[in-house]
Design an enzyme around this catalytic site. Structure first.
Site, PDB file in Angstrom:
ATOM      1  N   ASP A  64      -7.781  -7.614   0.476  1.00 14.74           N
ATOM      2  CA  ASP A  64      -6.831  -7.769   1.577  1.00 14.74           C
ATOM      3  C   ASP A  64      -7.530  -7.385   2.869  1.00 14.74           C
ATOM      4  O   ASP A  64      -8.379  -6.470   2.858  1.00 14.74           O
ATOM      5  CB  ASP A  64      -5.597  -6.865   1.381  1.00 14.74           C
ATOM      6  CG  ASP A  64      -5.822  -5.479   2.005  1.00 14.74           C
ATOM      7  OD1 ASP A  64      -6.338  -4.596   1.287  1.00 14.74           O
ATOM      8  OD2 ASP A  64      -5.516  -5.309   3.215  1.00 14.74           O
ATOM      9  N   ASP A  68       0.859  -1.174   0.000  1.00 17.93           N
ATOM     10  CA  ASP A  68       0.000   0.000   0.000  1.00 17.93           C
ATOM     11  C   ASP A  68       0.902   1.232   0.000  1.00 17.93           C
ATOM     12  O   ASP A  68       2.119   1.124   0.074  1.00 17.93           O
ATOM     13  CB  ASP A  68      -0.963  -0.023   1.191  1.00 17.93           C
ATOM     14  CG  ASP A  68      -0.263  -0.105   2.534  1.00 17.93           C
ATOM     15  OD1 ASP A  68      -0.935  -0.390   3.544  1.00 17.93           O
ATOM     16  OD2 ASP A  68       0.961   0.115   2.582  1.00 17.93           O
TER      17      ASP A  68
HETATM   18  N1  LIG Z   1     -10.150   0.351   3.791  1.00 21.92           N
HETATM   19  C1  LIG Z   1      -9.001   0.858   3.231  1.00 21.92           C
HETATM   20  C2  LIG Z   1      -7.787   0.247   3.481  1.00 21.92           C
HETATM   21  C3  LIG Z   1      -6.635   0.741   2.932  1.00 21.92           C
HETATM   22  N2  LIG Z   1      -5.443   0.105   3.205  1.00 21.92           N
HETATM   23  C4  LIG Z   1      -6.653   1.883   2.114  1.00 21.92           C
HETATM   24  C5  LIG Z   1      -5.475   2.461   1.515  1.00 21.92           C
HETATM   25  O1  LIG Z   1      -4.337   1.981   1.701  1.00 21.92           O
HETATM   26  N3  LIG Z   1      -5.578   3.553   0.736  1.00 21.92           N
HETATM   27  N4  LIG Z   1      -6.768   4.134   0.492  1.00 21.92           N
HETATM   28  C6  LIG Z   1      -7.896   3.652   1.021  1.00 21.92           C
HETATM   29  O2  LIG Z   1      -8.963   4.231   0.762  1.00 21.92           O
HETATM   30  C7  LIG Z   1      -7.875   2.485   1.859  1.00 21.92           C
HETATM   31  C8  LIG Z   1      -9.054   1.984   2.404  1.00 21.92           C
END
Ligand SMILES: Nc1cc(N)c2c(=O)[nH][nH]c(=O)c2c1
Length: 373
Positions: free
Chosen positions: A267, A93
């Site tokens: 995930d 991420d």
């Molecule tokens: N539920 C979510 C988990 C996440 N790891 C993310 C993210 O890493 N970026 N942006 C996101 O909107 C997001 C939403």
């Protein structure tokens, strides 16, 4: 495996899609569930176990890894795959989401996010370009754009501002990522619970011709029906020939219903985090092993399972381990839960291939309702 990043659709059943992502490090069978390897480890698991359960890809958290052991150090040590001994694809991420949920002293502006480490208070600035640079230093196979995720409920103007800045950051991340054959950078659709913002975000990201598209801004506290309604609006706006990744989702029921909306990748920390807290996912529903009713129940969680944690250990022993806060309790239940999630994904993939996904979903949900715990 291929030298380039490719996504192939093999079958569809309604909006549900069966496909595969091919990359130099391996093939990802979709719909896929990615175990979360937060700080270079899927907590309480050996990565050999994670692989043996059927996971084709794991997720790494950029925020944690940039703090410890540090992106440049990971690069000096040969990259994340070499360090943690996982040879399949890794998705990372961007770090932005966890900065906003974990770091101290956060400031966010057009240039990026400035924050203090939750570990030692050190000050960091992460621009879209730095996020992509860090993910490259980790040798990540699928890299996520830096975005701003607004927790719901939120004012429409705030959601719109964050969505528009995320689009500008997507363009900057695409430039920073450049051309890395065999790797991919995914954009992230934002827009909260506002349909026209979701459509605008998806259309603008489609115009960037990225290799994959995530749906963000969900699984942030909204009811399931709101999440599903946003998927119903967003997925049709995304390119059919590119993978779709729903971030941070979810429970087995969330996953079933999101596959039905056309999502390919998921995930979530749910299976591992809830396992450490005593919650077991099984074919018959959830079992909270902290509950005293299990104290003398010598049945395993599911004697028909191929997973030793599910088949060979009694509920009484699991109850004892969890109540005693013994590491083995979290290890066995993480193993059980990831086994269940991967069995669910395999069942989903086969059901789509055979054109019976709707029946599979209904039967699975009914089995949970009936219980037999
Ligand atoms: N539920 C979510 C988990 C996440 N790891 C993310 C993210 O890493 N970026 N942006 C996101 O909107 C997001 C939403």
């Amino acid at each position: 495996m291929t030298e380039t990043f490719q996504f192939k659709l093999h079958a569809t059943d309604g909006k549900a899609r069966r496909g595969e992502v091919s990359m130099p490090r391996g093939t990802i069978r979709t719909p896929a569930f990615m175990p979360v390897g937060t700080v270079g480890t899927v907590k309480a698991m050996y990565l050999d176990q994670v692989k043996d359960l059927g996971a084709d890809i794991i997720l790494g958290n950029t925020y944690h890894l940039m703090l410890r052991p540090g992106a440049e150090r990971v690069a000096r040590l040969g990259g994340l795959h070499n360090l943690i001994r996982w040879q399949g694809p890794i998705l990372t991420d961007s770090g932005g989401f966890q900065v906003m949920s974990l770091a101290g002293l956060r400031k966010l502006d057009e240039q990026g996010v400035t924050f203090k480490s939750h570990v030692d208070g050190a000050l960091f600035h992460m621009s879209p370009e730095r996020s992509i640079e860090i993910q490259g230093l980790l040798d990540s196979d699928i890299q996520m754009q830096l975005d701003e995720c607004v927790a719901l409920p939120a004012e429409p103007k705030e959601i719109e501002r964050a969505m528009e800045m995320s689009l500008r950051w997507a363009e900057r991340c695409k430039v920073a990522f450049g051309d890395q054959p065999g790797k991919a950078m995914f954009g992230i659709v934002q827009g909260g619970d506002i349909p026209e913002l979701r459509v605008r975000s998806a259309e603008a990201l489609k115009g960037l011709d990225l290799k994959g598209y995530a749906v963000g801004g969900l699984a942030v506290g909204e009811p399931q029906e709101v999440m599903l309604r946003m998927l119903d609006i967003t997925c049709p706006e995304l390119p059919v020939e590119k993978p779709r990744y729903l971030m941070g989702v979810g429970t087995p029921d969330d996953i079933l219903r999101s596959v039905a909306q056309g999502i390919d990748m998921f995930d979530c920390v749910m299976p591992t985090r809830s396992g450490r807290h005593g919650l077991a996912f099984t074919r018959h529903g959830r079992i909270n092993l902290r509950n005293a009713r299990h104290a003398e129940d010598m049945r395993p969680l599911d004697e028909q399972s191929s997973c030793p944690a599910t088949r060979d250990y009694s509920r009484a022993y699991l109850h004892h381990l969890i109540r005693s806060n013994e590491s083995l309790g979290g290890m066995l239940l993480s193993w059980n839960n990831l086994a269940y999630y991967q069995e669910l994904m395999a069942g989903i993939r086969l059901a789509i291939e055979e054109g019976r996904f709707a029946d599979f979903m209904a039967e699975t949900q009914e089995t949970w309702r009936r219980g037999d715990l």
